[in-house]
Design an enzyme around this catalytic site. Structure first.
Site, PDB file in Angstrom:
ATOM      1  N   ASP A 147      39.608  43.856  43.492  1.00 13.48           N
ATOM      2  CA  ASP A 147      40.913  43.350  43.970  1.00 13.48           C
ATOM      3  C   ASP A 147      41.613  44.440  44.775  1.00 13.48           C
ATOM      4  O   ASP A 147      41.273  45.626  44.673  1.00 13.48           O
ATOM      5  CB  ASP A 147      41.782  42.873  42.795  1.00 13.48           C
ATOM      6  CG  ASP A 147      42.118  43.986  41.802  1.00 13.48           C
ATOM      7  OD1 ASP A 147      41.230  44.803  41.495  1.00 13.48           O
ATOM      8  OD2 ASP A 147      43.269  44.054  41.353  1.00 13.48           O
ATOM      9  N   GLU A 206      42.345  44.804  38.643  1.00 16.06           N
ATOM     10  CA  GLU A 206      42.735  46.164  38.235  1.00 16.06           C
ATOM     11  C   GLU A 206      44.168  46.479  38.636  1.00 16.06           C
ATOM     12  O   GLU A 206      44.893  47.148  37.903  1.00 16.06           O
ATOM     13  CB  GLU A 206      41.789  47.201  38.874  1.00 16.06           C
ATOM     14  CG  GLU A 206      41.970  48.620  38.357  1.00 16.06           C
ATOM     15  CD  GLU A 206      42.986  49.459  39.135  1.00 16.06           C
ATOM     16  OE1 GLU A 206      43.333  50.536  38.657  1.00 16.06           O
ATOM     17  OE2 GLU A 206      43.451  49.019  40.205  1.00 16.06           O
TER      18      GLU A 206
END
Ligand SMILES: [Zn+2]
Length: 377
Positions: A77, A140
């Site tokens: 991400d 994350e």
């Protein structure tokens, strides 16, 4: 099986094309793309979703003898693009000389491309050895959700060492501080602003809370490598209009902790400090510190491997940002050494026109290949 080769530059560009901006993340397609490459190379691949299309993957190769595999990890991400316009397409992997631009180029799709390229190339060799585990996480950037899910659900098998390929310009850091965020609220009784004596002012209470926080001392004052833990009051909100006594006020606090400070204990200390003010404390984000003693034998080998590249032996240092490393280490039982080491530029993480150096990406592939081979011996 013959060795396949993957160009880490081309793979970085492929990964940039997946929009994995978090929120909402939507990492599934990117995870599946990497999973297919690794499966093709002989890796056993599992997908784990903590939410719809919030996909992390675990890829494993090796014979699982008495020595546990070495683990490499990265998150797919990215953060949003920000308000300022970009001068380069954020998803096209445009290059200019040594630079490849794009959201996630530095943080940290180039790091993932580097360890995947090394892992694919070495696959035939690794299949007959302690092996390698790759953990590629979703989510994350907002509270390490993907890594936490894997650790909490006990989905991690075992590892003997951990490399977190976050952007460090190929400098090996031996950890980072922990991060705990708290929300504090005070309550009062509202009244007309012309008669404050009949109300109870929540903002005034909060002012005393902030004074107390200013005088707060952590149980550990300093750490040999990380330095001092810190506390910052980041936001404050309270009151609805000027001519009323406010009945509610809130602040949020960002603490950065060093090893030995337990976040649950820290929360209870803040609660008891602020209880006389009638304030309520709630922990809203929690990411543990990551630390390995520089004297650790494997850390010394990592330092050795980085020395030619850095033109000198690395000094024990920790990095300022936090990573999935702490949750993954917990999921692996807590005792393994870990380093934060990746090709991205730490200063460019989350910036407009983020880029990575292609030279560093190439160096990182070599470095990761060295560390993977070193682990098998
Ligand atoms: Zn990152």
């Amino acid at each position: 099986m013959t060795a396949a080769r993957i160009d880490a530059t081309a793979l970085t560009r492929e990964l940039l094309a997946f929009n994995t901006i978090n929120p909402p993340g939507m990492e599934r397609a990117c995870a599946r793309h990497l999973g297919a490459i690794l499966e093709q190379a002989g890796y056993k691949v599992e997908y784990h979703e903590f939410g719809e299309a919030r996909t992390s993957l675990i890829a494993q190769i090796g014979d699982q003898g008495s020595k546990a595999p070495i683990c490499f990890t990265g998150h797919i991400d990215t953060v949003p693009l920000g308000a300022a316009p970009w001068t380069h397409d954020a998803f096209a992997g445009e290059t200019d000389g040594d630079r490849m631009y794009g959201r996630g180029s530095t943080d940290m799709k180039s790091g993932i491309a580097a360890f995947v390229a090394a892992a694919v190339e070495l696959a035939p060799h690794l299949a007959r050895s302690p092996g390698v585990t790759l953990i590629i996480t979703a989510g994350e950037e907002i509270g390490c959700e993907g890594a936490r899910y894997l650790a909490d659900r006990k989905l991690l098998d075992r590892a003997g060492a951990l490399v977190v390929a976050e952007p460090t310009a190929n400098y090996p850091y031996i950890g980072h501080k922990g991060l705990a965020w708290f929300e504090v609220e005070t309550h009062g009784v509202t009244a007309h602003g012309s008669m404050p004596e009949v109300g109870e002012n929540a903002i005034v209470k909060m002012a005393h809370v902030i004074g107390d926080l200013d005088r707060f001392r952590f149980p550990i004052e300093s750490h040999a490598v990380m330095g001092k833990p810190t506390l910052n009051v980041g936001t404050i909100r309270g009151g609805l209009n000027t001519n009323s006594v406010p009945d509610e006020a809130r602040i949020t606090i960002d603490t950065r902790t060093v090893p030995g400070i337990d976040h649950g204990h820290l929360c209870r200390s803040l609660e008891s400090l602020l209880a006389p003010r009638g304030a309520k404390v709630r922990k809203i984000v929690d990411c543990a510190a990551l630390y390995t003693e520089p004297s650790n034998e494997w850390v010394q080998r990592v330092f050795e491997a980085c020395t030619p590249l850095l033109g000198g032996r690395p000094q024990p240092k920790t990095i300022t940002f936090s990573t999935d490393g702490a949750d993954l280490k917990r999921g692996f039982g807590g005792a393994i050494p870990a380093v934060v080491l990746g090709p991205g530029e730490p200063k460019l993480a989350h910036q407009t026109d983020e880029w990575c150096s292609l030279e560093r990406v190439g160096q990182s592939v070599d470095l990761f290949r060295t560390l993977m081979l070193d682990w098998q011996s």
